[in-house]
Design a protein around this motif. Sequence first.
Motif, PDB file in Angstrom:
ATOM      1  N   LYS A 151       7.773  42.129  11.662  1.00  0.00           N
ATOM      2  CA  LYS A 151       8.124  41.766  13.043  1.00  0.00           C
ATOM      3  C   LYS A 151       6.922  41.934  13.968  1.00  0.00           C
ATOM      4  O   LYS A 151       6.648  41.073  14.812  1.00  0.00           O
ATOM      5  CB  LYS A 151       9.292  42.646  13.501  1.00  0.00           C
ATOM      6  N   TRP A 152       6.179  43.021  13.808  1.00  0.00           N
ATOM      7  CA  TRP A 152       4.984  43.260  14.617  1.00  0.00           C
ATOM      8  C   TRP A 152       3.929  42.189  14.357  1.00  0.00           C
ATOM      9  O   TRP A 152       3.312  41.678  15.293  1.00  0.00           O
ATOM     10  CB  TRP A 152       4.435  44.643  14.307  1.00  0.00           C
ATOM     11  N   ALA A 153       3.715  41.837  13.080  1.00  0.00           N
ATOM     12  CA  ALA A 153       2.706  40.833  12.746  1.00  0.00           C
ATOM     13  C   ALA A 153       3.085  39.463  13.311  1.00  0.00           C
ATOM     14  O   ALA A 153       2.227  38.729  13.814  1.00  0.00           O
ATOM     15  CB  ALA A 153       2.530  40.752  11.236  1.00  0.00           C
ATOM     16  N   LEU A 154       4.358  39.115  13.240  1.00  0.00           N
ATOM     17  CA  LEU A 154       4.795  37.814  13.773  1.00  0.00           C
ATOM     18  C   LEU A 154       4.682  37.780  15.295  1.00  0.00           C
ATOM     19  O   LEU A 154       4.286  36.757  15.865  1.00  0.00           O
ATOM     20  CB  LEU A 154       6.217  37.510  13.323  1.00  0.00           C
ATOM     21  N   LYS A 155       5.031  38.879  15.957  1.00  0.00           N
ATOM     22  CA  LYS A 155       4.878  38.930  17.418  1.00  0.00           C
ATOM     23  C   LYS A 155       3.416  38.803  17.812  1.00  0.00           C
ATOM     24  O   LYS A 155       3.079  38.126  18.782  1.00  0.00           O
ATOM     25  CB  LYS A 155       5.462  40.224  17.980  1.00  0.00           C
ATOM     26  N   ARG A 156       2.529  39.462  17.054  1.00  0.00           N
ATOM     27  CA  ARG A 156       1.103  39.362  17.328  1.00  0.00           C
ATOM     28  C   ARG A 156       0.610  37.940  17.130  1.00  0.00           C
ATOM     29  O   ARG A 156      -0.179  37.422  17.936  1.00  0.00           O
ATOM     30  CB  ARG A 156       0.359  40.323  16.408  1.00  0.00           C
ATOM     31  N   ARG A 157       1.102  37.280  16.096  1.00  0.00           N
ATOM     32  CA  ARG A 157       0.698  35.897  15.843  1.00  0.00           C
ATOM     33  C   ARG A 157       1.186  34.970  16.951  1.00  0.00           C
ATOM     34  O   ARG A 157       0.453  34.083  17.402  1.00  0.00           O
ATOM     35  CB  ARG A 157       1.263  35.454  14.500  1.00  0.00           C
ATOM     36  N   VAL A 158       2.417  35.171  17.413  1.00  0.00           N
ATOM     37  CA  VAL A 158       2.949  34.357  18.508  1.00  0.00           C
ATOM     38  C   VAL A 158       2.145  34.592  19.777  1.00  0.00           C
ATOM     39  O   VAL A 158       1.821  33.649  20.501  1.00  0.00           O
ATOM     40  CB  VAL A 158       4.452  34.653  18.727  1.00  0.00           C
ATOM     41  N   ARG A 159       1.792  35.846  20.066  1.00  0.00           N
ATOM     42  CA  ARG A 159       0.975  36.133  21.249  1.00  0.00           C
ATOM     43  C   ARG A 159      -0.372  35.436  21.173  1.00  0.00           C
ATOM     44  O   ARG A 159      -0.846  34.868  22.165  1.00  0.00           O
ATOM     45  CB  ARG A 159       0.762  37.643  21.393  1.00  0.00           C
ATOM     46  N   ASN A 160      -1.013  35.465  20.000  1.00  0.00           N
ATOM     47  CA  ASN A 160      -2.311  34.805  19.845  1.00  0.00           C
ATOM     48  C   ASN A 160      -2.184  33.299  20.014  1.00  0.00           C
ATOM     49  O   ASN A 160      -3.028  32.665  20.658  1.00  0.00           O
ATOM     50  CB  ASN A 160      -2.911  35.120  18.475  1.00  0.00           C
ATOM     51  N   LEU A 161      -1.144  32.707  19.434  1.00  0.00           N
ATOM     52  CA  LEU A 161      -0.948  31.265  19.574  1.00  0.00           C
ATOM     53  C   LEU A 161      -0.642  30.881  21.023  1.00  0.00           C
ATOM     54  O   LEU A 161      -1.124  29.862  21.512  1.00  0.00           O
ATOM     55  CB  LEU A 161       0.171  30.789  18.650  1.00  0.00           C
ATOM     56  N   SER A 198      -1.614  32.523  23.706  1.00  0.00           N
ATOM     57  CA  SER A 198      -2.827  32.669  24.520  1.00  0.00           C
ATOM     58  C   SER A 198      -3.806  31.527  24.247  1.00  0.00           C
ATOM     59  O   SER A 198      -4.454  31.036  25.174  1.00  0.00           O
ATOM     60  CB  SER A 198      -3.492  34.010  24.264  1.00  0.00           C
ATOM     61  N   SER A 199      -3.906  31.074  22.993  1.00  0.00           N
ATOM     62  CA  SER A 199      -4.794  29.944  22.714  1.00  0.00           C
ATOM     63  C   SER A 199      -4.243  28.661  23.322  1.00  0.00           C
ATOM     64  O   SER A 199      -5.003  27.819  23.796  1.00  0.00           O
ATOM     65  CB  SER A 199      -5.009  29.777  21.211  1.00  0.00           C
ATOM     66  N   LEU A 200      -2.926  28.521  23.340  1.00  0.00           N
ATOM     67  CA  LEU A 200      -2.316  27.355  23.978  1.00  0.00           C
ATOM     68  C   LEU A 200      -2.543  27.388  25.490  1.00  0.00           C
ATOM     69  O   LEU A 200      -2.846  26.364  26.094  1.00  0.00           O
ATOM     70  CB  LEU A 200      -0.824  27.292  23.669  1.00  0.00           C
ATOM     71  N   LYS A 201      -2.431  28.577  26.076  1.00  0.00           N
ATOM     72  CA  LYS A 201      -2.677  28.708  27.520  1.00  0.00           C
ATOM     73  C   LYS A 201      -4.131  28.388  27.836  1.00  0.00           C
ATOM     74  O   LYS A 201      -4.425  27.703  28.811  1.00  0.00           O
ATOM     75  CB  LYS A 201      -2.343  30.123  27.976  1.00  0.00           C
ATOM     76  N   THR A 202      -5.049  28.864  26.998  1.00  0.00           N
ATOM     77  CA  THR A 202      -6.471  28.582  27.197  1.00  0.00           C
ATOM     78  C   THR A 202      -6.740  27.088  27.072  1.00  0.00           C
ATOM     79  O   THR A 202      -7.484  26.509  27.865  1.00  0.00           O
ATOM     80  CB  THR A 202      -7.313  29.346  26.164  1.00  0.00           C
ATOM     81  N   LEU A 203      -6.117  26.459  26.097  1.00  0.00           N
ATOM     82  CA  LEU A 203      -6.293  25.021  25.898  1.00  0.00           C
ATOM     83  C   LEU A 203      -5.705  24.227  27.058  1.00  0.00           C
ATOM     84  O   LEU A 203      -6.278  23.236  27.493  1.00  0.00           O
ATOM     85  CB  LEU A 203      -5.637  24.594  24.583  1.00  0.00           C
ATOM     86  N   ALA A 204      -4.574  24.678  27.584  1.00  0.00           N
ATOM     87  CA  ALA A 204      -3.922  23.967  28.688  1.00  0.00           C
ATOM     88  C   ALA A 204      -4.698  24.119  29.991  1.00  0.00           C
ATOM     89  O   ALA A 204      -4.704  23.205  30.822  1.00  0.00           O
ATOM     90  CB  ALA A 204      -2.503  24.472  28.868  1.00  0.00           C
ATOM     91  N   THR A 205      -5.351  25.238  30.194  1.00  0.00           N
ATOM     92  CA  THR A 205      -6.070  25.454  31.456  1.00  0.00           C
ATOM     93  C   THR A 205      -7.512  24.969  31.407  1.00  0.00           C
ATOM     94  O   THR A 205      -8.158  24.902  32.444  1.00  0.00           O
ATOM     95  CB  THR A 205      -6.063  26.944  31.834  1.00  0.00           C
ATOM     96  N   SER A 206      -8.022  24.643  30.233  1.00  0.00           N
ATOM     97  CA  SER A 206      -9.398  24.156  30.159  1.00  0.00           C
ATOM     98  C   SER A 206      -9.470  22.725  30.682  1.00  0.00           C
ATOM     99  O   SER A 206      -8.545  21.946  30.498  1.00  0.00           O
ATOM    100  CB  SER A 206      -9.925  24.222  28.727  1.00  0.00           C
ATOM    101  N   PRO A 207     -10.570  22.362  31.356  1.00  0.00           N
ATOM    102  CA  PRO A 207     -10.677  20.996  31.886  1.00  0.00           C
ATOM    103  C   PRO A 207     -10.822  19.987  30.752  1.00  0.00           C
ATOM    104  O   PRO A 207     -11.496  20.225  29.759  1.00  0.00           O
ATOM    105  CB  PRO A 207     -11.948  21.046  32.736  1.00  0.00           C
ATOM    106  N   ARG A 208     -10.165  18.862  30.930  1.00  0.00           N
ATOM    107  CA  ARG A 208     -10.225  17.809  29.919  1.00  0.00           C
ATOM    108  C   ARG A 208     -11.534  17.038  30.076  1.00  0.00           C
ATOM    109  O   ARG A 208     -11.981  16.764  31.174  1.00  0.00           O
ATOM    110  CB  ARG A 208      -9.055  16.848  30.079  1.00  0.00           C
ATOM    111  N   GLN A 209     -12.121  16.656  28.966  1.00  0.00           N
ATOM    112  CA  GLN A 209     -13.346  15.884  28.996  1.00  0.00           C
ATOM    113  C   GLN A 209     -13.053  14.477  28.523  1.00  0.00           C
ATOM    114  O   GLN A 209     -12.445  14.270  27.473  1.00  0.00           O
ATOM    115  CB  GLN A 209     -14.400  16.509  28.081  1.00  0.00           C
ATOM    116  N   ASP A 210     -13.482  13.501  29.309  1.00  0.00           N
ATOM    117  CA  ASP A 210     -13.319  12.101  28.954  1.00  0.00           C
ATOM    118  C   ASP A 210     -14.467  11.716  28.034  1.00  0.00           C
ATOM    119  O   ASP A 210     -15.630  11.972  28.344  1.00  0.00           O
ATOM    120  CB  ASP A 210     -13.343  11.247  30.222  1.00  0.00           C
TER     121      ASP A 210
END
Length: 141
Positions: A64-74, A76-88
């Motif tokens: 349960k701890w490992a899965l929660k950690r994996r979800v948190r990492n995913l 945070s990476s999704l949040k980072t990807l969503a907030t990064s500026p898009r490049q054309d």
Amino acid sequence: MAVFRTILWIALVCGLLIFSFYNWRPVEVTIWENLVLETKVPVLIVLAFLLGFIPLLAYHLSVKWALKRRVRNLESSLKTLATSPRQDPASSGGDATVMPAAVTAGDSKKSPALDKPHQDAFDGDGDGDGDGGGGGDGGGD
């Protein structure tokens, strides 16, 4: 879900108390030849339950701890990807050419468009036969 879990634990404790009340007798357990443990039956039952329950509980909590950690990492990476500026690709200054898909050597089926050069695939008359004639039969009227 917490209500069912609480009801289950209360039923388990009540069952253990009833069992303990009716089976409170001393029992001798021989561990080795010279080592004999004298204990009551309910204590033996509780120890056997804990011996099976604690390792499984530890395994469950670690997964349960490992899965929660994996979800948190995913997340945070999704949040980072969503907030990064898009490049054309066109504004990046690089070459924005599209590369065709590679054909493997083991393909026995080839598409007809790959057999002809690019200029013959579309000859301008709209029929795509590559003969340059006006009709679709290739006879050229």
